[in-house]
Design an enzyme around this catalytic site. Structure first.
Site, PDB file in Angstrom:
ATOM      1  N   ASN A  24      18.279  10.164   8.343  1.00 38.52           N
ATOM      2  CA  ASN A  24      18.479   8.729   9.163  1.00 38.52           C
ATOM      3  C   ASN A  24      18.927   8.857  10.186  1.00 38.52           C
ATOM      4  O   ASN A  24      18.451   8.135  11.300  1.00 38.52           O
ATOM      5  CB  ASN A  24      17.507   7.467   8.987  1.00 38.52           C
ATOM      6  N   ARG A 122       1.209   1.430  11.255  1.00 37.47           N
ATOM      7  CA  ARG A 122       3.041   1.337  11.181  1.00 37.47           C
ATOM      8  C   ARG A 122       2.802   1.684  12.366  1.00 37.47           C
ATOM      9  O   ARG A 122       2.436   3.029  12.959  1.00 37.47           O
ATOM     10  CB  ARG A 122       3.528   2.499  10.781  1.00 37.47           C
TER      11      ARG A 122
END
Ligand code: EPU
Length: 418
Positions: A24, A122
Site C-alpha cells: 500500500n 467503497r
C-alpha cells in the site's frame, strides 16, 4: 488457479522470517512516477499481483516498466496517455491512484469508475470532490470518470472523513497545482507518509508529513527520484498472528515496529510476549485473554488486520468483540471461520466471538486479500486438513506467504485447483 492445503494443530511455528516491502506504499508511489518524465528505481518491491497490475497500468499509460528481483525500473515518457481502462480498474481499485497524477500532468484523465467490492460500498466521492476543489471539471459517463482541468490551483480541502486513497490522490495532484493546498483531516497512515517523502524527494514542497494537516506549496519543478519501500506492516502483523495462533515463537525481521503500536499492544493484552528491536519483532508465549478491538484510521487499529485477529480470537477462551468502523461489510470471512467451528455472531458492524472451540479443518473459500490471510491463520490451528481455494486473493497482497510459513515449520502446500 491454485489452492492451499494446510495441516494445522500440532505445528508450532518457530524461527526467523523477513517481511516484504509495503504493497500500500508501493501502489501510490508507482502512480506518482506519472508526475515527472524520466527514470525511477523503486527497491524492496513485493512481487505480488497488485504491484504487477499497477505496472501494467503504467505501461498502458506510456511508461516503460521493468520488474526484476524486487526492483522496479520505471521510465516515464514525456508524453503519456490518460485513460485507465475498465479491465484494469476492475481488477484493482487502487488503479484510481492514477487519476490525480494524470489530471495534474496531462490536464485530463479518463479512468474507469471503480465498482463495488468484497468490503462493501467503497465510494470515491472524496477523491472527486477534492480534485474539483483544485479546479478539475469531473463528469461520469458510461462508467468512466472524465476529468479535465486547464491548470490546477491550490485550495483548502477539508475531508469529512479520513481516506487513505483520497489523501494520496489529492496530494499527488496538488504538488503540480499552482499555489498552496491545505489538506485537513488527511490520512496519516505510514503509507501516506512514505508517499509524501517520495514526492519531497521528487522536489515537492510538503509540510506536516505524519500529521492530519498537509500543506503543499505546489507548482515546483518535479524530477524523478529513487526510493526503497517501507516494510509492509500488515504482512508483519499477519506473520505474528500466524505464530501466535500456533503458540510458536518467531522473529520477524526487516519490519518497522513503530508502525504497529496498537497491534502489538493488543497481542500483549491477549497474553503474548512481544519483544521489539529496531527493525525486528519477536513473539512467543500463549494467549489467554479475550479482548475488544475497534478499527479506525491510523494510529488506531488497522482494518486490514481485523479478519486475521478474528481468527486468533476464535481460539482464545472467552468473549471477544470486534467493531469494524472503516468498511461497511468486511465480514464475509466469518461464514468460512464458522465452517471450521468458530463461534462468531455478526450484528451490524460488530462481531462477537465466543472463543476457545477446537477448530477442525474444512474446505474454505477466500473472498479478499485479508480474508484469505485470516483463513490461512485459522487453518494453522485447525485439526486435520483445511483446503483454501481462490488463493489468488492472497497473492494480490502477499508474496508467497506459504513459503514463509513453511520455512517456519507450517505444513502448507500450494496445489493446482481444477
Ligand atoms: N471513503 C468514502 N469516500 C471516498 C473514499 C473513501 O466514503 O471517496 C470511505 C470508504 O468507503 C471507507 C473509508 O472511507 O469506508 C476509508 O477508506 P479509504 O479511502 O481510507 O480506503 P482505501 O484508500 O480505499 C486503503 C487500503 C486498504 C485499507 C484502507 C484503510 C490501499 C491500496 N488500500 O484503501 O487496504 O483497508 O486504506 O486503511 O492502500 C488491503 O490492503 O487489503 C486494503 C483493502
Amino acid at each position: 488457479m491454485y489452492k492451499f492445503k494446510i495441516r494445522g494443530k500440532a505445528k508450532k511455528l518457530k524461527g526467523i522470517t523477513s517481511v516484504s516491502g509495503s504493497k500500500n506504499a508501493g501502489l501510490p508511489i508507482m502512480a506518482a512516477t506519472l508526475l515527472a518524465a524520466g527514470n525511477y528505481t523503486i527497491n524492496n518491491v513485493p512481487n505480488i499481483i497488485d504491484i504487477r497490475t499497477m505496472a501494467e497500468l503504467l505501461s498502458i499509460l506510456g511508461s516503460k516498466v521493468e520488474f526484476k528481483n524486487h526492483e522496479l525500473k520505471i521510465h516515464t515518457d514525456s508524453c503519456i496517455c490518460y485513460e485507465a481502462p475498465y479491465d484494469l480498474v476492475k481488477r484493482m481499485r487502487a488503479s484510481i491512484y492514477v487519476l490525480g497524477p494524470l489530471v495534474a500532468r496531462c490536464g485530463k484523465a479518463r479512468v474507469s469508475f471503480p465498482g463495488g467490492c468484497a468490503l462493501g460500498a467503497r465510494p470515491i466521492n472524496l477523491h472527486l470532490e477534492g480534485l474539483q476543489k483544485l479546479g478539475t471539471n469531473v463528469e461520469i459517463e458510461h462508467g468512466y470518470i472524465n476529468a479535465e482541468a486547464k491548470k490546477l490551483h491550490g485550495n483548502e480541502i477539508i475531508f469529512e472523513q479520513r481516506s487513505v486513497g483520497a489523501t494520496a490522490n489529492i496530494l499527488m495532484a496538488s504538488v503540480l497545482a499552482d499555489g498552496t493546498t491545505i489538506i485537513r483531516n488527511a490520512a496519516c497512515e505510514p503509507e501516506i507518509n512514505a508517499l509524501a517523502d517520495f514526492l519531497i524527494k521528487m522536489g515537492a514542497k510538503i509540510e506536516g508529513v505524519g500529521t492530519d494537516c498537509l500543506t503543499v506549496n505546489g507548482g515546483q519543478n518535479l524530477h524523478p527520484a529513487d526510493v526503497s519501500l517501507i516494510p509492509d506492516r500488515i504482512e508483519t502483523g499477519t506473520l505474528l498472528l500466524a505464530a501466535a495462533i500456533t503458540k510458536g515463537e518467531i522473529t520477524v525481521k526487516n519490519c518497522c515496529p513503530s508502525d504497529l503500536g496498537i497491534v502489538l499492544e493488543k497481542l500483549r493484552e491477549i497474553g503474548f510476549s512481544v519483544n521489539v528491536n529496531n527493525d525486528s519483532i519477536t513473539i512467543s508465549g500463549k494467549g489467554k485473554n479475550p479482548i475488544e478491538i475497534s478499527t479506525n484510521p491510523y494510529p488506531a487499529f488497522p482494518t486490514d488486520l481485523q479478519a486475521p485477529f478474528a481468527s486468533l480470537l476464535s481460539t482464545i477462551k472467552g468473549k471477544s468483540i470486534i467493531d469494524e468502523n472503516i468498511f461497511s461489510d468486511r465480514f464475509m470471512y466469518i461464514s468460512e471461520l464458522q465452517r471450521l467451528g468458530a463461534d462468531i455472531k455478526l450484528d451490524k458492524n460488530r462481531i462477537v466471538i465466543h472463543g476457545g472451540n477446537q477448530l477442525t479443518g474444512a474446505p474454505l473459500m477466500a473472498s479478499d486479500i485479508r480474508a484469505a490471510a485470516a483463513l490461512v491463520i485459522a487453518a494453522l490451528a485447525s485439526e486435520g486438513e483445511t483446503e483454501i481455494s481462490r488463493v489468488y486473493h492472497l497473492d494480490r497482497g502477499y508474496e508467497r506467504l506459504e513459503n514463509k510459513l513453511a520455512q517456519l515449520g507450517a505444513d502448507i502446500k500450494r496445489v493446482e485447483d481444477n
